[in-house]
Design an enzyme around this catalytic site. Sequence first.
Site, PDB file in Angstrom:
ATOM      1  N   GLY A   1      48.060  43.666  82.924  1.00  0.00           N
ATOM      2  CA  GLY A   1      48.640  43.106  84.145  1.00  0.00           C
ATOM      3  C   GLY A   1      48.868  44.176  85.200  1.00  0.00           C
ATOM      4  O   GLY A   1      49.127  45.336  84.887  1.00  0.00           O
TER       5      GLY A   1
ATOM      6  N   ARG B   1      41.998  42.232  80.606  1.00  0.00           N
ATOM      7  CA  ARG B   1      42.732  42.250  79.336  1.00  0.00           C
ATOM      8  C   ARG B   1      41.833  42.380  78.110  1.00  0.00           C
ATOM      9  O   ARG B   1      42.279  42.139  76.995  1.00  0.00           O
ATOM     10  CB  ARG B   1      43.594  40.994  79.228  1.00  0.00           C
ATOM     11  CG  ARG B   1      44.768  40.968  80.205  1.00  0.00           C
ATOM     12  CD  ARG B   1      45.830  39.986  79.778  1.00  0.00           C
ATOM     13  NE  ARG B   1      46.926  39.918  80.723  1.00  0.00           N
ATOM     14  CZ  ARG B   1      47.970  40.740  80.709  1.00  0.00           C
ATOM     15  NH1 ARG B   1      48.045  41.695  79.806  1.00  0.00           N
ATOM     16  NH2 ARG B   1      48.932  40.610  81.602  1.00  0.00           N
TER      17      ARG B   1
ATOM     18  N   ASP C   1      50.021  48.081  74.051  1.00  0.00           N
ATOM     19  CA  ASP C   1      48.799  47.780  73.306  1.00  0.00           C
ATOM     20  C   ASP C   1      47.635  48.663  73.767  1.00  0.00           C
ATOM     21  O   ASP C   1      46.895  49.202  72.941  1.00  0.00           O
ATOM     22  CB  ASP C   1      48.393  46.307  73.504  1.00  0.00           C
ATOM     23  CG  ASP C   1      49.145  45.403  72.545  1.00  0.00           C
ATOM     24  OD1 ASP C   1      49.497  45.885  71.447  1.00  0.00           O
ATOM     25  OD2 ASP C   1      49.387  44.241  72.894  1.00  0.00           O
TER      26      ASP C   1
ATOM     27  N   LYS D   1      52.112  52.119  81.754  1.00  0.00           N
ATOM     28  CA  LYS D   1      52.185  51.091  82.800  1.00  0.00           C
ATOM     29  C   LYS D   1      52.751  49.794  82.251  1.00  0.00           C
ATOM     30  O   LYS D   1      52.458  49.452  81.111  1.00  0.00           O
ATOM     31  CB  LYS D   1      50.771  50.848  83.325  1.00  0.00           C
ATOM     32  CG  LYS D   1      50.631  49.668  84.254  1.00  0.00           C
ATOM     33  CD  LYS D   1      49.553  48.667  83.818  1.00  0.00           C
ATOM     34  CE  LYS D   1      49.932  47.867  82.617  1.00  0.00           C
ATOM     35  NZ  LYS D   1      49.108  46.676  82.374  1.00  0.00           N
ATOM     36  N   THR D   2      53.524  49.084  82.963  1.00  0.00           N
ATOM     37  CA  THR D   2      53.896  47.674  82.812  1.00  0.00           C
ATOM     38  C   THR D   2      55.201  47.406  83.544  1.00  0.00           C
ATOM     39  O   THR D   2      56.182  48.141  83.375  1.00  0.00           O
ATOM     40  CB  THR D   2      54.021  47.161  81.357  1.00  0.00           C
ATOM     41  OG1 THR D   2      54.386  45.791  81.416  1.00  0.00           O
ATOM     42  CG2 THR D   2      55.001  47.892  80.464  1.00  0.00           C
TER      43      THR D   2
ATOM     44  N   ASP E   1      57.047  45.150  82.855  1.00  0.00           N
ATOM     45  CA  ASP E   1      57.995  44.607  81.868  1.00  0.00           C
ATOM     46  C   ASP E   1      59.022  45.649  81.394  1.00  0.00           C
ATOM     47  O   ASP E   1      60.051  45.293  80.840  1.00  0.00           O
ATOM     48  CB  ASP E   1      57.256  44.065  80.641  1.00  0.00           C
ATOM     49  CG  ASP E   1      56.395  42.859  80.979  1.00  0.00           C
ATOM     50  OD1 ASP E   1      56.356  42.467  82.157  1.00  0.00           O
ATOM     51  OD2 ASP E   1      55.752  42.310  80.064  1.00  0.00           O
TER      52      ASP E   1
HETATM   53  P1  FBP Z   1      51.205  43.967  81.022  1.00  0.00           P
HETATM   54  O1  FBP Z   1      52.047  44.004  79.790  1.00  0.00           O
HETATM   55  O2  FBP Z   1      49.754  43.966  80.750  1.00  0.00           O
HETATM   56  O3  FBP Z   1      51.605  45.030  81.989  1.00  0.00           O
HETATM   57  O4  FBP Z   1      51.476  42.585  81.792  1.00  0.00           O
HETATM   58  C1  FBP Z   1      52.735  42.090  81.898  1.00  0.00           C
HETATM   59  C2  FBP Z   1      52.786  40.754  82.598  1.00  0.00           C
HETATM   60  O5  FBP Z   1      52.989  40.900  83.980  1.00  0.00           O
HETATM   61  C3  FBP Z   1      53.896  39.911  81.977  1.00  0.00           C
HETATM   62  O6  FBP Z   1      55.122  40.162  82.607  1.00  0.00           O
HETATM   63  C4  FBP Z   1      53.375  38.510  82.120  1.00  0.00           C
HETATM   64  O7  FBP Z   1      53.853  37.671  81.105  1.00  0.00           O
HETATM   65  C5  FBP Z   1      51.900  38.689  81.972  1.00  0.00           C
HETATM   66  O8  FBP Z   1      51.604  39.990  82.398  1.00  0.00           O
HETATM   67  C6  FBP Z   1      51.111  37.694  82.782  1.00  0.00           C
HETATM   68  O9  FBP Z   1      49.772  37.845  82.486  1.00  0.00           O
HETATM   69  P2  FBP Z   1      48.563  37.403  83.415  1.00  0.00           P
HETATM   70  O10 FBP Z   1      48.424  38.465  84.436  1.00  0.00           O
HETATM   71  O11 FBP Z   1      47.414  37.439  82.503  1.00  0.00           O
HETATM   72  O12 FBP Z   1      48.904  36.104  84.021  1.00  0.00           O
END
Ligand code: FBP
Length: 552
Positions: free
Chosen positions: A81, A145, A176, A202-203, A205
């Site tokens: 993400g 992803r 991951d 990165k994230t 979250d």
């Molecule tokens: P990452 O862990 O890859 O950084 O992504 C986090 C996130 O933004 C979450 O907060 C959310 O649940 C998810 O990605 C949403 O995924 P997508 O971008 O595939 O809709």
Amino acid sequence: MDISPLQRVRYAYQPKLPPILKENIADVVPTLGEKTSSATDQDAIKSLFPHTYGLPRVSFSKGKSEKIAQKRNVGVILSGGQAPGGHNVISGLFDALKAANEQNTLYGFKGGPSGILEDSYKIIDSDYLQAYRNTGGFDIIGSGRTKLETEAQFEVCAQVCKKHEITALVIIGGDDSNTNAAVLAEYFLAKGHGIQAIGCPKTIDGDLKNEFIEVSFGFDTATKTYSELIGNIERDANSAKKYWHFIKLMGRSASHIALECALETQPNICLVSEEVEARKQSLVSIVDSIAQAVSKRADNGNNFGVVLIPEGLVEFIPEIKALIEEINHLLAKEEAAFNAIFDTTGRISFVESHLSKASATAFSVLPNEIKAQLLMDRDPHGNVQVSRIETDKLLAEMVEVRLKQMKKDGSYKGKFSWMTHFFGYEGRCAFPTNFDADYCYSLGYNAFMLIGAGLSGYLSSVTNLSQISDAWQAGGIPITMMMNMEVRHGEKKPVIKKALVELEGEPFKYFASHRDKWAIETCFTYPGAVQYFGPAEVCDRTTVTLALEQGN
Ligand code: FBP
């Protein structure tokens, strides 16, 4: 107008670096610390990573570097993400690579890890990069992803690197992706491919953190962006005094985002998934506790309020967690039969007829929309896509039903009108705050320093982050050091431990000691928009979470 005025001014912003990285690049050398070991499961992880287990931690100090100016081609991948600051990681990496040797080339693999598998890339040059400096988004090369996890994929990576004479890969991703970076580093060493692999944390979250990685990038900007919006809603709620706002906040699993936003805005209620799980709270008891707070506020004439809900909540409510696990298992086992049913009602009945008694009961209390959302496609990791489950609406509707019952028995006398919101994608590509712009640039620059030092299997690390950048320290952490063994898809795997909210940690303790007052009184705070120019205490401020964690 081709670009906005802010964009133009941000292009010219020169991000700050930790002092050691401001030195001439050839005057910096790595200092190796003691050998390390993994977080837990040392024997298992050592046997899986014979070449990269036990590597020393690295810091940088002044000295003459022989190797750094050597010509090299480096590849970079954005994984997962979006998170504000990704463009600056690439800017920092590019600037260090060019400072070391003007002949160096940076290959950006397009669309995430699949870019390297398909040999789809963009050579990043100075002109191209200029339009992305200090901006949000991952559009410079795109992200994806796809997981790099099989030997066949690793071998394709090696062959693509060899074709372009790439001797180092930087993978910018979450827990991951960085776990996979470590496995890739191990593979390259085992096969003698002579390719280094370095990760960057990165994230939005905020769940890739530990004693060595203080925060993942993007968390600062995303939470400030959401907090601005929450503050605006709070002000509206306090002005109109007629709605309860149920706001779901992104964060797949951990509740760091919701908690940080609560610390920034002091809403009436903020649910923390980790606490719900620890206390084994059922959906009905969560609904009841919100209804009690609504009722108490109504007694004081306040028929309005704000509730923050972490995106991943449903997976932490014990009976819903068990239900989701059963559905995951069922959908994997009965995939063909399930996919042969095309209408939602039919799919719901199919699932209902296969559930255990306990899960069927948990499923039955959910509105049909939520049932359907629980049956939607899984992500590539096999997870429910929690951002698509309307937990905000689920709770608002169930609280409404509960309040109607309470009205009947005379224990509630107020008025209840609700609104729902979901803040997620609004914050993932925002212009990075000064903190994220500086931190990300430093992470990227530092990633090249690790490459220049000939290291592999490391995560770029910049620490002491609640202080001004002049006190920041740069170095590298062996990824195996952050690993433990976990069961994933029925198999024990080495993974970087995901950091959930610690109920004994200072951020949660601060929240817990204030929330009763926030619930009943109106204590909203209004953080306002992210500021880029002005006093440092406004513009360079980190998150409350980081400040509390570091005792500031
Ligand atoms: P990452 O862990 O890859 O950084 O992504 C986090 C996130 O933004 C979450 O907060 C959310 O649940 C998810 O990605 C949403 O995924 P997508 O971008 O595939 O809709």
